[in-house]
Design a protein around this motif. Sequence first.
Motif, short mmCIF file in Angstrom:
data_model
loop_
_atom_site.label_atom_id
_atom_site.label_comp_id
_atom_site.label_asym_id
_atom_site.label_seq_id
_atom_site.Cartn_x
_atom_site.Cartn_y
_atom_site.Cartn_z
N GLN A 39 0.84 -1.20 0.00
CA GLN A 39 0.00 0.00 0.00
C GLN A 39 0.87 1.25 0.00
OE1 GLN A 39 -2.41 -0.07 3.53
NE2 GLN A 39 -0.72 0.36 4.89
N ASP A 40 0.36 2.31 -0.59
CA ASP A 40 1.10 3.57 -0.66
C ASP A 40 0.73 4.37 0.59
OD1 ASP A 40 2.78 5.49 -1.61
OD2 ASP A 40 1.40 6.30 -3.08
N ALA A 41 1.33 4.03 1.72
CA ALA A 41 1.00 4.63 3.00
C ALA A 41 2.23 5.30 3.60
CB ALA A 41 0.47 3.57 3.96
N PHE A 42 2.07 6.53 4.06
CA PHE A 42 3.21 7.27 4.58
C PHE A 42 2.75 8.43 5.43
CE2 PHE A 42 2.18 8.64 0.28
CZ PHE A 42 1.98 10.01 0.43
N LEU A 43 3.69 8.96 6.21
CA LEU A 43 3.52 10.24 6.90
C LEU A 43 4.25 11.28 6.07
CD1 LEU A 43 4.14 9.49 10.68
CD2 LEU A 43 1.98 9.97 9.56
N ALA A 44 3.75 12.51 6.08
CA ALA A 44 4.38 13.55 5.26
C ALA A 44 4.44 14.86 6.04
CB ALA A 44 3.58 13.74 3.98
N ALA A 45 5.53 15.60 5.83
CA ALA A 45 5.68 16.94 6.41
C ALA A 45 6.34 17.82 5.36
CB ALA A 45 6.54 16.91 7.67
N SER A 115 9.48 24.66 -1.74
CA SER A 115 9.00 23.75 -0.69
C SER A 115 9.13 22.31 -1.15
CB SER A 115 7.55 24.06 -0.32
OG SER A 115 6.69 23.79 -1.41
N ALA A 116 9.35 21.43 -0.18
CA ALA A 116 9.44 19.99 -0.44
C ALA A 116 8.75 19.26 0.69
CB ALA A 116 10.90 19.55 -0.54
N THR A 117 8.15 18.15 0.36
CA THR A 117 7.47 17.33 1.36
C THR A 117 8.24 16.03 1.54
OG1 THR A 117 5.33 18.27 0.75
CG2 THR A 117 5.30 16.18 1.94
N ILE A 118 8.65 15.76 2.78
CA ILE A 118 9.35 14.52 3.10
C ILE A 118 8.29 13.48 3.45
CG2 ILE A 118 9.69 15.20 5.51
CD1 ILE A 118 12.34 13.68 5.47
N ARG A 119 8.48 12.27 2.93
CA ARG A 119 7.55 11.17 3.19
C ARG A 119 8.29 10.03 3.88
NH1 ARG A 119 4.37 10.14 -2.51
NH2 ARG A 119 3.30 12.16 -2.66
N LEU A 120 7.70 9.50 4.93
CA LEU A 120 8.23 8.35 5.65
C LEU A 120 7.24 7.21 5.45
CD1 LEU A 120 9.28 10.14 8.95
CD2 LEU A 120 10.64 9.76 6.88
N TYR A 121 7.67 6.17 4.77
CA TYR A 121 6.76 5.10 4.33
C TYR A 121 6.57 4.00 5.37
CZ TYR A 121 6.34 7.07 -0.27
OH TYR A 121 6.03 7.90 -1.30
N ALA A 122 5.41 3.33 5.25
CA ALA A 122 5.05 2.23 6.14
C ALA A 122 4.89 0.95 5.33
CB ALA A 122 3.74 2.54 6.85
N PRO A 123 5.65 -0.09 5.65
CA PRO A 123 5.44 -1.39 5.01
C PRO A 123 4.34 -2.15 5.76
CG PRO A 123 7.22 -1.56 6.56
CD PRO A 123 6.75 -0.12 6.60
N GLN A 124 4.10 -3.38 5.36
CA GLN A 124 3.22 -4.24 6.14
C GLN A 124 4.06 -4.74 7.30
OE1 GLN A 124 1.57 -7.57 4.03
NE2 GLN A 124 0.18 -8.10 5.68
N GLY A 125 3.74 -4.30 8.49
CA GLY A 125 4.53 -4.63 9.67
C GLY A 125 4.53 -3.48 10.64
#
Length: 188
Positions: A39-45, A115-125
């Motif tokens: 899944q394309d799941a992440f936190l972004a700032a 501006s740039a948005t940093i993304r921290l991704y989440a795997p299954q786990g």
Amino acid sequence: GYLAGWSQLSFGTTTPSLSTTRKYRGAQSVKLVGGAAGQDAFLAATVNGLVPGEKYTASAWLYVESITAGAYAGRSIGVQTPMSFSSNDTLSASHATGQWVRKSLTFTMPANDTSATIRLYAPQGVVYWDAAQIEAGDVATSYSPRTDEILPGTIQAAQIAANEKGVQELTRMVAHFGLDMVRAYMRH
């Protein structure tokens, strides 16, 4: 909110929370519990005030507690600008567990973008992210919190000044001798 400055952008069932159990720096990290594989799941700032045409490095520390499937396209950390996207694609099901690993990505700001948005991704786990930063240049340096991020009484002003002086001197040496030479000297 408790994740000030961060947005959960998810096309799945990832759940973010703050954790004091696992942390690389400071008192807490962000824990992501992922759902469906790929899944394309992440936190972004978003970081504003960047200079068009300049190189920057985004980095964060990752602790993988468990993983059964990688994040979307194996992404770990990504950077989105209004005109571009790039990612470090090293978060697969075979990723090492039980240790902190720094993920980084160097990018150049497109013309007319600030501006740039940093993304921290989440795997299954279950993963933990900590000490995320975007800094000028093409090298990820040690995390250095801003003065307003330091809890009163934990670090003395002299320690902060000494650290800032060390960063300035190291930057000066890299500018004068070049990064390869400084790295070679540090390994000597």
